[in-house]
Design a protein around this motif. Sequence first.
Motif, PDB file in Angstrom:
ATOM      1  N   ALA A   1      -6.871  -6.458 -12.446  1.00  0.00           N
ATOM      2  CA  ALA A   1      -6.721  -6.666 -11.006  1.00  0.00           C
ATOM      3  C   ALA A   1      -5.300  -6.328 -10.566  1.00  0.00           C
ATOM      4  CB  ALA A   1      -7.071  -8.103 -10.639  1.00  0.00           C
ATOM      5  N   THR A   2      -4.318  -6.670 -11.380  1.00  0.00           N
ATOM      6  CA  THR A   2      -2.921  -6.375 -11.067  1.00  0.00           C
ATOM      7  C   THR A   2      -2.673  -4.873 -11.108  1.00  0.00           C
ATOM      8  OG1 THR A   2      -2.268  -8.519 -11.941  1.00  0.00           O
ATOM      9  CG2 THR A   2      -0.527  -6.843 -11.746  1.00  0.00           C
ATOM     10  N   ILE A   3      -3.217  -4.217 -12.097  1.00  0.00           N
ATOM     11  CA  ILE A   3      -3.101  -2.757 -12.193  1.00  0.00           C
ATOM     12  C   ILE A   3      -3.720  -2.116 -10.953  1.00  0.00           C
ATOM     13  CG2 ILE A   3      -3.947  -0.741 -13.468  1.00  0.00           C
ATOM     14  CD1 ILE A   3      -3.446  -2.428 -16.049  1.00  0.00           C
ATOM     15  N   ALA A   4      -4.852  -2.634 -10.505  1.00  0.00           N
ATOM     16  CA  ALA A   4      -5.499  -2.112  -9.295  1.00  0.00           C
ATOM     17  C   ALA A   4      -4.605  -2.313  -8.063  1.00  0.00           C
ATOM     18  CB  ALA A   4      -6.851  -2.781  -9.088  1.00  0.00           C
ATOM     19  N   LYS A   5      -3.944  -3.453  -7.955  1.00  0.00           N
ATOM     20  CA  LYS A   5      -3.037  -3.702  -6.826  1.00  0.00           C
ATOM     21  C   LYS A   5      -1.858  -2.728  -6.853  1.00  0.00           C
ATOM     22  CE  LYS A   5      -4.000  -8.635  -6.353  1.00  0.00           C
ATOM     23  NZ  LYS A   5      -3.420  -9.995  -6.523  1.00  0.00           N
ATOM     24  N   LEU A   6      -1.305  -2.517  -8.034  1.00  0.00           N
ATOM     25  CA  LEU A   6      -0.179  -1.587  -8.153  1.00  0.00           C
ATOM     26  C   LEU A   6      -0.598  -0.161  -7.807  1.00  0.00           C
ATOM     27  CD1 LEU A   6       1.423  -2.918 -11.456  1.00  0.00           C
ATOM     28  CD2 LEU A   6       2.367  -3.141  -9.143  1.00  0.00           C
ATOM     29  N   SER A   7      -1.863   0.146  -7.998  1.00  0.00           N
ATOM     30  CA  SER A   7      -2.387   1.494  -7.766  1.00  0.00           C
ATOM     31  C   SER A   7      -2.685   1.785  -6.303  1.00  0.00           C
ATOM     32  CB  SER A   7      -3.681   1.694  -8.570  1.00  0.00           C
ATOM     33  OG  SER A   7      -3.458   1.493  -9.938  1.00  0.00           O
ATOM     34  N   GLN A   8      -2.708   0.782  -5.461  1.00  0.00           N
ATOM     35  CA  GLN A   8      -3.193   0.935  -4.086  1.00  0.00           C
ATOM     36  C   GLN A   8      -2.484   2.021  -3.282  1.00  0.00           C
ATOM     37  OE1 GLN A   8      -3.010  -3.038  -2.511  1.00  0.00           O
ATOM     38  NE2 GLN A   8      -5.073  -3.530  -3.238  1.00  0.00           N
ATOM     39  N   SER A   9      -1.228   2.262  -3.519  1.00  0.00           N
ATOM     40  CA  SER A   9      -0.484   3.264  -2.744  1.00  0.00           C
ATOM     41  C   SER A   9      -0.518   4.645  -3.390  1.00  0.00           C
ATOM     42  CB  SER A   9       0.972   2.817  -2.565  1.00  0.00           C
ATOM     43  OG  SER A   9       1.037   1.652  -1.788  1.00  0.00           O
ATOM     44  N   GLU A  10      -1.262   4.799  -4.453  1.00  0.00           N
ATOM     45  CA  GLU A  10      -1.250   6.049  -5.217  1.00  0.00           C
ATOM     46  C   GLU A  10      -1.673   7.261  -4.388  1.00  0.00           C
ATOM     47  OE1 GLU A  10      -1.865   8.954  -8.387  1.00  0.00           O
ATOM     48  OE2 GLU A  10      -3.425   8.242  -7.048  1.00  0.00           O
ATOM     49  N   ASP A  11      -2.530   7.088  -3.408  1.00  0.00           N
ATOM     50  CA  ASP A  11      -2.994   8.211  -2.583  1.00  0.00           C
ATOM     51  C   ASP A  11      -2.194   8.390  -1.291  1.00  0.00           C
ATOM     52  OD1 ASP A  11      -5.031   9.177  -4.292  1.00  0.00           O
ATOM     53  OD2 ASP A  11      -6.395   7.613  -3.604  1.00  0.00           O
ATOM     54  N   GLU A  12      -1.142   7.614  -1.111  1.00  0.00           N
ATOM     55  CA  GLU A  12      -0.318   7.732   0.101  1.00  0.00           C
ATOM     56  C   GLU A  12       0.375   9.096   0.146  1.00  0.00           C
ATOM     57  OE1 GLU A  12       0.101   5.554   2.689  1.00  0.00           O
ATOM     58  OE2 GLU A  12      -1.410   4.252   1.762  1.00  0.00           O
ATOM     59  N   GLU A  13       0.508   9.625   1.348  1.00  0.00           N
ATOM     60  CA  GLU A  13       1.228  10.882   1.554  1.00  0.00           C
ATOM     61  C   GLU A  13       2.726  10.589   1.609  1.00  0.00           C
ATOM     62  OE1 GLU A  13       0.010  14.066   1.762  1.00  0.00           O
ATOM     63  OE2 GLU A  13      -1.942  13.208   1.229  1.00  0.00           O
ATOM     64  N   LEU A  14       3.506  11.496   1.075  1.00  0.00           N
ATOM     65  CA  LEU A  14       4.964  11.362   1.081  1.00  0.00           C
ATOM     66  C   LEU A  14       5.586  12.466   1.929  1.00  0.00           C
ATOM     67  CD1 LEU A  14       5.539  10.695  -2.735  1.00  0.00           C
ATOM     68  CD2 LEU A  14       5.543   8.999  -0.892  1.00  0.00           C
ATOM     69  N   THR A  15       6.723  12.164   2.521  1.00  0.00           N
ATOM     70  CA  THR A  15       7.482  13.201   3.222  1.00  0.00           C
ATOM     71  C   THR A  15       8.078  14.134   2.171  1.00  0.00           C
ATOM     72  OG1 THR A  15       9.561  11.969   3.141  1.00  0.00           O
ATOM     73  CG2 THR A  15       8.090  11.550   5.046  1.00  0.00           C
ATOM     74  N   PRO A  16       8.510  15.333   2.547  1.00  0.00           N
ATOM     75  CA  PRO A  16       9.120  16.223   1.547  1.00  0.00           C
ATOM     76  C   PRO A  16      10.281  15.589   0.770  1.00  0.00           C
ATOM     77  CG  PRO A  16       8.511  17.489   3.474  1.00  0.00           C
ATOM     78  CD  PRO A  16       8.282  16.035   3.829  1.00  0.00           C
ATOM     79  N   PRO A  17      11.213  14.876   1.424  1.00  0.00           N
ATOM     80  CA  PRO A  17      12.282  14.250   0.627  1.00  0.00           C
ATOM     81  C   PRO A  17      11.743  13.159  -0.319  1.00  0.00           C
ATOM     82  CG  PRO A  17      12.940  14.377   2.940  1.00  0.00           C
ATOM     83  CD  PRO A  17      11.491  14.749   2.874  1.00  0.00           C
ATOM     84  N   GLN A  18      10.769  12.382   0.148  1.00  0.00           N
ATOM     85  CA  GLN A  18      10.168  11.362  -0.717  1.00  0.00           C
ATOM     86  C   GLN A  18       9.458  12.024  -1.891  1.00  0.00           C
ATOM     87  OE1 GLN A  18       7.660   9.520   2.245  1.00  0.00           O
ATOM     88  NE2 GLN A  18       9.029   7.751   2.459  1.00  0.00           N
ATOM     89  N   LEU A  19       8.772  13.122  -1.620  1.00  0.00           N
ATOM     90  CA  LEU A  19       8.060  13.830  -2.684  1.00  0.00           C
ATOM     91  C   LEU A  19       9.029  14.341  -3.746  1.00  0.00           C
ATOM     92  CD1 LEU A  19       5.424  14.899  -3.876  1.00  0.00           C
ATOM     93  CD2 LEU A  19       5.703  16.942  -2.440  1.00  0.00           C
ATOM     94  N   GLN A  20      10.174  14.851  -3.329  1.00  0.00           N
ATOM     95  CA  GLN A  20      11.177  15.308  -4.311  1.00  0.00           C
ATOM     96  C   GLN A  20      11.611  14.159  -5.204  1.00  0.00           C
ATOM     97  OE1 GLN A  20      14.206  17.070  -1.765  1.00  0.00           O
ATOM     98  NE2 GLN A  20      13.513  19.118  -2.328  1.00  0.00           N
ATOM     99  N   ARG A  21      11.878  13.015  -4.621  1.00  0.00           N
ATOM    100  CA  ARG A  21      12.280  11.840  -5.408  1.00  0.00           C
ATOM    101  C   ARG A  21      11.137  11.403  -6.316  1.00  0.00           C
ATOM    102  NH1 ARG A  21      14.441   6.998  -2.102  1.00  0.00           N
ATOM    103  NH2 ARG A  21      15.035   6.345  -4.200  1.00  0.00           N
ATOM    104  N   TYR A  22       9.934  11.385  -5.777  1.00  0.00           N
ATOM    105  CA  TYR A  22       8.745  10.974  -6.527  1.00  0.00           C
ATOM    106  C   TYR A  22       8.561  11.837  -7.771  1.00  0.00           C
ATOM    107  CZ  TYR A  22       3.699  10.253  -7.344  1.00  0.00           C
ATOM    108  OH  TYR A  22       2.457   9.998  -7.899  1.00  0.00           O
ATOM    109  N   ILE A  23       8.677  13.132  -7.598  1.00  0.00           N
ATOM    110  CA  ILE A  23       8.524  14.053  -8.726  1.00  0.00           C
ATOM    111  C   ILE A  23       9.608  13.799  -9.773  1.00  0.00           C
ATOM    112  CG2 ILE A  23       8.673  16.478  -9.428  1.00  0.00           C
ATOM    113  CD1 ILE A  23       7.260  17.130  -6.710  1.00  0.00           C
ATOM    114  N   LYS A  24      10.836  13.615  -9.320  1.00  0.00           N
ATOM    115  CA  LYS A  24      11.935  13.341 -10.259  1.00  0.00           C
ATOM    116  C   LYS A  24      11.652  12.078 -11.071  1.00  0.00           C
ATOM    117  CE  LYS A  24      16.804  12.160 -10.458  1.00  0.00           C
ATOM    118  NZ  LYS A  24      17.863  11.508  -9.709  1.00  0.00           N
TER     119      LYS A  24
END
Length: 154
Positions: free
Chosen positions: A21-44
Amino acid sequence: GKALDVSYDDVSATNPALADATIAKLSQSEDEELTPPQLQRYIKITSAISCEYCCGAKAITFPSGERACGCAHSFAMRGLAKYLLINYPEISDDDILAELGKWKVLFFPGIHEQKAAVLESQGIDSKDYINLASNKYRGIEKGQTSGAGMVGGC
């Protein structure tokens, strides 16, 4: 933890349902869209940590930021990374990576105990979650037995 209604204590082999259940809660934002700067940080960040004890992936994302692993643990780490990037942009990349590392250690406790011992024997700080759980010293524990298995489903 409070904002997501999770606690490190929620991931334990003694309560698999709560861990899942905790793993599922942590996963909830996995499909959120990121801005280009956020995406760069995310990839890093997500390129610097893997779910190697479960599926063997080199990182939890490909260089494009796409999912590189379908394990529940990876979904949780990716979701948490996105959640932190979106809601707490002031947190540093290293602090986010260390936070992912804390959860990864909970997901794979036995092998991280062994890895910590190997790191310490080589004079490397095993209390630093980037050293312990990121790809920085990936494989240093090769040849060690893991003791306890993973927590949470793959």
